[in-house]
Design a protein around this motif. Structure first.
Motif, short mmCIF file in Angstrom:
data_model
loop_
_atom_site.label_atom_id
_atom_site.label_comp_id
_atom_site.label_asym_id
_atom_site.label_seq_id
_atom_site.Cartn_x
_atom_site.Cartn_y
_atom_site.Cartn_z
N ARG A 155 46.14 10.90 -14.10
CA ARG A 155 46.80 10.59 -15.37
C ARG A 155 47.06 11.86 -16.18
N GLN A 156 46.11 12.79 -16.13
CA GLN A 156 46.31 14.05 -16.84
C GLN A 156 47.47 14.84 -16.25
N ALA A 157 47.71 14.64 -14.94
CA ALA A 157 48.82 15.32 -14.29
C ALA A 157 50.16 14.64 -14.55
N GLY A 158 50.15 13.54 -15.29
CA GLY A 158 51.40 12.88 -15.64
C GLY A 158 51.68 11.61 -14.87
N MET A 159 50.80 11.16 -14.01
CA MET A 159 51.01 9.93 -13.26
C MET A 159 50.63 8.72 -14.09
N LYS A 160 51.26 7.60 -13.78
CA LYS A 160 50.91 6.32 -14.40
C LYS A 160 50.08 5.54 -13.39
N VAL A 161 48.80 5.44 -13.67
CA VAL A 161 47.86 4.82 -12.74
C VAL A 161 47.12 3.71 -13.47
N ILE A 162 47.09 2.53 -12.84
CA ILE A 162 46.32 1.39 -13.34
C ILE A 162 45.18 1.14 -12.36
N LEU A 163 43.96 1.24 -12.86
CA LEU A 163 42.77 1.07 -12.02
C LEU A 163 42.14 -0.27 -12.29
#
Length: 418
Positions: free
Chosen positions: A304-312
């Motif tokens: 997420r810090q790298a700019g990805m949209k991640v839902i865990l």
């Protein structure tokens, strides 16, 4: 027999080759000119000594037979002369006992029946047959000898021994000669079998070492790919963003530079650990602890810090209780799937789902929708997914990957949790 002991005894054996029969050296396949060319091996010094002793023994027995014939007035002089000629030829045939043991023994059976001076040659030929040929040939020739013994002493009775005593004495002599020859043959076969077992042991040890080296290399290559691919992908994505958007706001440039610096630091740290394992030969547990399922939140936070949209979506009660090997495999699967999603579907929302419990197994799913617009081609050979499949299989689970119905991509794994 250990390979070390065999290696130490081989040079000694080679140095003492003069002490062994040429036939045994040929069977052992030592490095000789005759062995390499396929020709019959030359006689060794031991062979010459043994053959000469056998020749002298045959001559001595023949001389005793001549003396016995000359002392018998009932035997004509012509018969004595013919017997001497046959005995001389038989003694000369002793030198053929190694090349044609069966033929010599078969010929000497009837010859020794009619020639008293050829008896010693017949016994030596029977011994050579027992040494150089299987027992079935010895049984046939020895059986014929045993049948002719009563007829021989009936035809030529010994003046000093009764008939029964002569039969028993000569039968015991035949059994002793055959037994001695079979003992020598079995001893040589034992040496051959030990040599063969030593060769097989050396070959198996070499194959085991090669297999272990190959397995270690594959494990190291897989670990390097799983660990470094994630870090290097972050470097590539953010370096590309800085290259194509030099006019981006200062905050985004600072954030991208921070991600590049942190990813480079982590990549160097991981590379240092892997090189340390290579140098020390220790297992992958050396260095800092390997990631488990509990480190999944940190991995998602980095993405997420790298700019990805991640839902865990993590529904694992007590993730710390997951076995270390299973948790590490699940972590690597999610890490590789996020790396692939970042490379091949940038800007999409990635859904990560981890669920399961003791007794029912652990299910890991990483899914992303199809990317919007054209995505520049990213080099890759699919080795990451192959490595993930192997990891899941080694852990006792399964892994499936492929296109989703909506055109996206999904990686789904099921791992055992006993």
């Amino acid at each position: 027999m250990s390979t070390e002991k065999t290696a130490e005894s081989a040079p000694v054996f080679a140095e003492r080759r003069w002490f062994y029969p040429s036939a045994l050296l040929h069977e052992l396949d030592l490095d000789t000119d005759a062995t390499r060319s396929g020709r019959r091996p030359r006689r060794t010094a031991r062979d010459w000594v043994v053959d000469f002793c056998c020749f002298l023994l045959a001559v001595l027995v023949g001389l005793l037979g001549i003396q016995s014939l000359m002392d018998n007035p009932a035997v004509p002089h012509s018969v004595v002369a013919a017997d001497q000629m046959i005995g001389a030829l038989s003694c000369a045939a002793i030198w053929l006992r190694r090349r044609w043991p069966l033929g010599l023994a078969a010929v000497m059976t009837p010859v020794s029946f009619v020639s008293e001076t050829s008896g010693g040659v017949a016994v030596i030929a029977l011994f050579s047959l027992a040494v150089h040929r299987p027992f079935r040939y010895v049984a046939w020739v020895g059986g014929v000898h045993a049948l002719l013994v009563p007829l021989y002493f009936w035809w030529r009775p010994d003046p000093e021994l009764p008939y029964l005593a002569s039969l028993v004495l000569f039968t015991v002599l035949l059994v002793a000669v055959v037994g001695w020859g079979m003992f020598v043959r079995s001893k040589r076969q034992l040496m051959l079998s030990l040599r063969d077992r030593a060769r097989r042991a050396e070959t198996e040890a070499r194959l085991r070492a090669e297999h272990a080296q190959r397995g270690a290399r594959e494990a190291i290559a897989r670990e390097m790919h799983d660990v470094l691919a994630h870090r290097l992908t972050l470097l590539s994505v953010h370096a590309g963003a800085l290259e194509f958007r030099p006019d981006a706001p200062r905050e985004e440039i600072v954030r991208a530079a921070g991600v590049i610096r942190e990813s480079a630091h982590e990549a160097l740290q991981d590379l240092r650990e892997i090189i340390g394992v290579l140098r020390t030969g220790e297992s992958e547990d050396a260095g800092r602890p390997q990631p488990t399922l509990a480190a999944l939140d940190t991995l998602v936070a980095e993405s997420r810090q790298a700019g990805m949209k991640v839902i865990l979506d993590q529904r694992v009660p007590g993730s710390a209780a997951v076995p270390a090997s299973v948790g590490r495999t699940a972590y690597r699967i999610v890490q590789e799937a996020l790396t692939n999603a970042r490379k091949h579907a940038p800007g999409t929302e990635v859904a990560v789902s981890v669920a399961g419990g003791p007794g029912e197994g652990l299910t890991v799913s990483v899914r992303n929708p199809p990317p919007q617009g054209d995505v520049p081609p990213v080099p890759g050979a699919g080795q990451g997914l192959i490595g993930l499949t192997e990891r899941a299989t080694l852990a006792g689970g399964t892994l499936e990957h492929g296109r989703a119905p909506d055109g996206g991509f999904e990686v789904r794994a099921r791992l055992p949790w006993g």
